[in-house]
Design a protein around this motif. Structure first.
Motif, PDB file in Angstrom:
ATOM      1  N   ALA B 139       0.838  -1.204   0.000  1.00 18.31           N
ATOM      2  CA  ALA B 139       0.000   0.000   0.000  1.00 18.31           C
ATOM      3  C   ALA B 139       0.872   1.253   0.000  1.00 18.31           C
ATOM      4  N   VAL B 140       2.012   1.192   0.734  1.00 19.87           N
ATOM      5  CA  VAL B 140       2.932   2.339   0.769  1.00 19.87           C
ATOM      6  C   VAL B 140       3.559   2.537  -0.609  1.00 19.87           C
ATOM      7  N   LEU B 141       3.928   1.429  -1.261  1.00 14.83           N
ATOM      8  CA  LEU B 141       4.517   1.534  -2.598  1.00 14.83           C
ATOM      9  C   LEU B 141       3.488   2.114  -3.588  1.00 14.83           C
ATOM     10  N   ASP B 142       2.214   1.743  -3.415  1.00 14.61           N
ATOM     11  CA  ASP B 142       1.158   2.330  -4.261  1.00 14.61           C
ATOM     12  C   ASP B 142       1.166   3.854  -4.144  1.00 14.61           C
ATOM     13  N   ASP B 176      22.421  -1.723  -4.437  1.00 13.30           N
ATOM     14  CA  ASP B 176      22.485  -2.411  -5.726  1.00 13.30           C
ATOM     15  C   ASP B 176      21.191  -3.156  -6.043  1.00 13.30           C
ATOM     16  N   THR B 177      20.582  -3.717  -5.000  1.00 13.36           N
ATOM     17  CA  THR B 177      19.393  -4.535  -5.227  1.00 13.36           C
ATOM     18  C   THR B 177      18.108  -3.707  -5.185  1.00 13.36           C
ATOM     19  N   GLY B 178      18.171  -2.528  -4.587  1.00 10.40           N
ATOM     20  CA  GLY B 178      16.960  -1.719  -4.439  1.00 10.40           C
ATOM     21  C   GLY B 178      15.995  -2.283  -3.411  1.00 10.40           C
ATOM     22  N   VAL B 179      16.542  -3.045  -2.463  1.00 10.56           N
ATOM     23  CA  VAL B 179      15.708  -3.698  -1.452  1.00 10.56           C
ATOM     24  C   VAL B 179      15.961  -3.077  -0.076  1.00 10.56           C
ATOM     25  N   VAL B 180      14.879  -2.743   0.657  1.00  6.82           N
ATOM     26  CA  VAL B 180      15.022  -2.385   2.065  1.00  6.82           C
ATOM     27  C   VAL B 180      15.125  -3.700   2.836  1.00  6.82           C
ATOM     28  N   SER B 181      16.330  -4.014   3.324  1.00  8.92           N
ATOM     29  CA  SER B 181      16.532  -5.298   4.016  1.00  8.92           C
ATOM     30  C   SER B 181      15.843  -5.300   5.365  1.00  8.92           C
ATOM     31  N   ALA B 192      11.199  -5.116  -1.710  1.00  7.18           N
ATOM     32  CA  ALA B 192      11.843  -4.761  -2.986  1.00  7.18           C
ATOM     33  C   ALA B 192      11.241  -3.461  -3.503  1.00  7.18           C
ATOM     34  N   VAL B 193      11.774  -2.349  -3.022  1.00 10.16           N
ATOM     35  CA  VAL B 193      11.201  -1.040  -3.306  1.00 10.16           C
ATOM     36  C   VAL B 193      11.356  -0.664  -4.783  1.00 10.16           C
ATOM     37  N   VAL B 194      12.555  -0.793  -5.307  1.00  7.40           N
ATOM     38  CA  VAL B 194      12.791  -0.355  -6.690  1.00  7.40           C
ATOM     39  C   VAL B 194      11.988  -1.204  -7.673  1.00  7.40           C
ATOM     40  N   ASP B 195      12.041  -2.525  -7.518  1.00  9.34           N
ATOM     41  CA  ASP B 195      11.263  -3.388  -8.408  1.00  9.34           C
ATOM     42  C   ASP B 195       9.767  -3.102  -8.295  1.00  9.34           C
ATOM     43  N   LEU B 208      15.333   4.414 -11.223  1.00  4.59           N
ATOM     44  CA  LEU B 208      15.062   4.549  -9.791  1.00  4.59           C
ATOM     45  C   LEU B 208      16.241   4.008  -9.004  1.00  4.59           C
ATOM     46  N   ARG B 209      16.522   4.661  -7.895  1.00  2.74           N
ATOM     47  CA  ARG B 209      17.620   4.213  -7.062  1.00  2.74           C
ATOM     48  C   ARG B 209      17.220   4.378  -5.603  1.00  2.74           C
TER      49      ARG B 209
END
Lengths: 425, 425
Positions: B139-142, B176-181, B192-195, B208-209
């Protein structure tokens, strides 16, 4: 609304900053340095390649190389054919056998000196036991001046010109003033090292510079680690105190006034043992040499006998650890845990690719390193300790002096034109 | 004996590294970037001066400037006479009104977006309340995708091309991965924020970065501090967690894998309060927002009522502190002491010229800063805290988004030739 991002002072956040030469002469000096550093960092190569890689015109490179040859800093080697066509180019390579940089380390119980020529060959080395703690600073400076003076004379007699000397000292040092402000382990406060040596050595002395020993050790370790493509590391050396040097993205992190790397007094054990700094529970009270001795042996144990050389007492502890003595092993486990606690903090803050353990940590390395690695992996917030490896220094006592000799040559790499001005050879 | 100092991987320890262009095309790109960064960092100047300062031939500069003008990145301005003789030169300056960089910050209770054109003018801005903790990551990514998409559409309609978007997120992120671990404060793990945003935004989206919010905040603060010639700073932001970003010698310190600046979990209070990370006594349990609320008010005090907006509860505490309420003042003193304990450690390790306090530390800054300064001065090993000043952020909620917008433009400064390839305008 205006965000003032183009403010005059903002430095480039990317990798390469623009050169800031302000006139022709300084531009030439800067270009001489650019070519010399390229040859140091990337190895011998023909002039055409140097022109391509620096973006400077070929005619300029020809002039610059000629000037460097004249200074004795580079030489032109074998002809090399590029591809199948065109004139063969002769490779240009670092020479500089007639100049050298000297590093001198003063520590609790020794004085170490090393000299590198510009090709990074060690051309002089000495290691002298010395009781820095039990001597007056003036007596220590006498010994240092003697070592530097004798070495310079011997080198000059061989036709080698010492361009600079870096003094490595423990504790908080003023790089600009040349003063050791505070070094609890050798009991120094406000000792004017550079002035004191300059007075003793007289006008013939090379330029002298003071730097923290762990910072110079970090540089020496970086020169090794960089061959494995490691450009972010922390060097942590365990002696009476605990010192640190940080390499970040291939640069020594000095901080704004040169005081960075003061890691021994992190307050990790509130209410713990008293520290030489006057507080309690600093990291070095948990993992410094005194902690190892305290944890490993009862007060009446012979390893506490200060009339016996420290090296022998550590050899005895080493023997016990190797023999599996439970008390010694338990003490080393405690040290490993304390070490990991502080290292994990530093890894969280700095995310190094490697932590290199020096001093007594390296001496007992095989008994410490597995436990340190495990604890680090468990403690660091980033997954797998942010890919940080724990390594043991292999440079022994020479690390700081090596870093010092390297730094002493830095003036040549920054301004190669200065060599002729000072060199009599 | 040979010390292998000229190893291929050793980077220059001095200020300027040699350019490493490997062919003509990349050399040209590198030179375009060099000129553009010079104009950003040092301001408008004539071509002759650019040639002098970069060491590149005048004919080359003429070609490079023509290409930058063609891309719409610079323009030639008024004629300027140099000294009393010679042809007047026209100054070249950054233009770039048709491109922009976007920064978007996601935090516990808001979404903030800002866009800069290449002249660093803010050309779009929005700040939206958002309950990141109480919402699913999807929902946040939306909401983020919606904000980015709408902004890009509006900018494109005005003829402005967004070159890149930087997402600022709290916690440990994979650049590099665009992921909030792991971001304990918003309850995210492996998001996976960027994806996720790329899927939502479709092929029209700018690159996007992802970057850590405190690192981007540090960049934004550095852009301010650099005007006072400060090039070593630590940005420390107090929210539910405590985040940090380090600028060292004018560069963002990322560490080897981008995880540097994780300062909230320094183990400074062994056996202390439980931390969101699962351990006890981390620094953020001493000085984070929860600590302030706990120290300032009894459990039944209305400031603990989570049904009331956090901003209102902090305003109430602020009111009490201003009115001289002893309990609130005592709590703030405790926070100041805890803050100084950790800041002194960081100042010992990094020797910054300035520490900039952001988040709630800035909000209560006038009640904290004198005590923090005094304690810091007493604690830091180097004399006078190694000349470190403690400052309060003035950027408020926009710091991380500002840093993000600046970073988004960095690709243009590194390779200006890429602009025409992606820009439709």
């Amino acid at each position: 609304m205006k965000a003032d991002l183009r403010a005059a002072g903002v430095r480039d956040l990317g990798r390469q900053g623009p050169p800031r030469a302000s006139d022709r002469a300084s531009l030439r000096r800067s270009n001489l340095g650019l070519v010399l550093r390229l040859l140091r960092d990337a190895g011998p190569r023909p002039r055409t390649q140097i022109a391509d890689e620096t973006g400077l015109p070929k005619a300029t490179i020809t002039n610059l190389v000629a000037e460097l040859v004249e200074h004795g800093l580079v030489r032109e080697g074998e002809a090399e054919r590029h591809g199948s066509v065109g004139r063969p180019g002769r490779t240009v390579e670092i020479d500089g056998r007639t100049i050298c940089g000297i590093g001198v380390e003063i520590n609790v119980d020794y004085l170490s000196l090393i000299a590198f020529d510009l090709r990074s060959d060690v051309i002089a080395e000495r290691h002298t036991p010395l009781d820095a703690r039990g001597s007056e600073p003036d007596a220590v400076l006498d010994r240092m001046a003697e070592a530097i003076g004798e070495t310079c004379d011997a080198l000059r007699a061989r036709g080698v010109h010492p361009v600079a000397v870096t003094i490595a000292a423990p504790g908080v040092i003023g790089m600009d003033t040349g003063v050791v402000s505070y070094a609890s382990n050798i009991g120094w406060r406000d000792v004017a090292v550079v002035d004191g040596l300059r007075t003793r050595l007289g006008p013939k002395a090379p330029p002298l510079r003071l730097e923290n020993d762990a910072k110079l050790g970090a540089i020496a370790e970086y020169l090794v680690a960089a061959t494995s493509d490691i450009h972010d590391l922390i060097y942590v050396t365990g002696e009476t105190g605990v010192g640190g040097g940080i390499i970040s993205d291939g640069r020594l992190l000095r901080g704004s006034a040169g005081f960075a790397g003061e890691i021994g007094h992190m307050p990790l054990d509130p209410g713990g043992q008293p520290c030489a700094c006057g507080r309690q529970g600093c990291w070095e009270t948990m993992v410094g040499l005194a902690a190892l001795l305290r944890l490993a042996a009862a007060p009446d144990d012979p390893v506490h006998d200060t009339t016996v050389d420290l090296e022998h007492r550590l050899a005895e502890l080493r023997r016990r650890a190797d023999a599996g003595d439970p008390a010694t092993r338990a003490a080393l486990d405690r040290i490993a845990d304390g070490l990991a606690l502080g290292l994990a903090l530093l890894a969280d803050v700095l995310n190094p690719r490697a932590i290199v353990l020096g001093g007594y940590f390296a001496h007992f390395g095989d008994h410490l390193v597995d436990r340190v690695r495990g604890e680090l992996s468990a403690r660091v917030m980033a997954h797998e300790a942010g890919r940080c490896e724990v390594m043991l220094s292999t440079l022994g006592f020479s690390a700081a002096a090596r870093g010092g000799a390297y730094m002493a040559l830095d003036s040549v790499y920054q301004d190669p034109s200065g060599v002729s001005a000072v060199s009599g050879v």
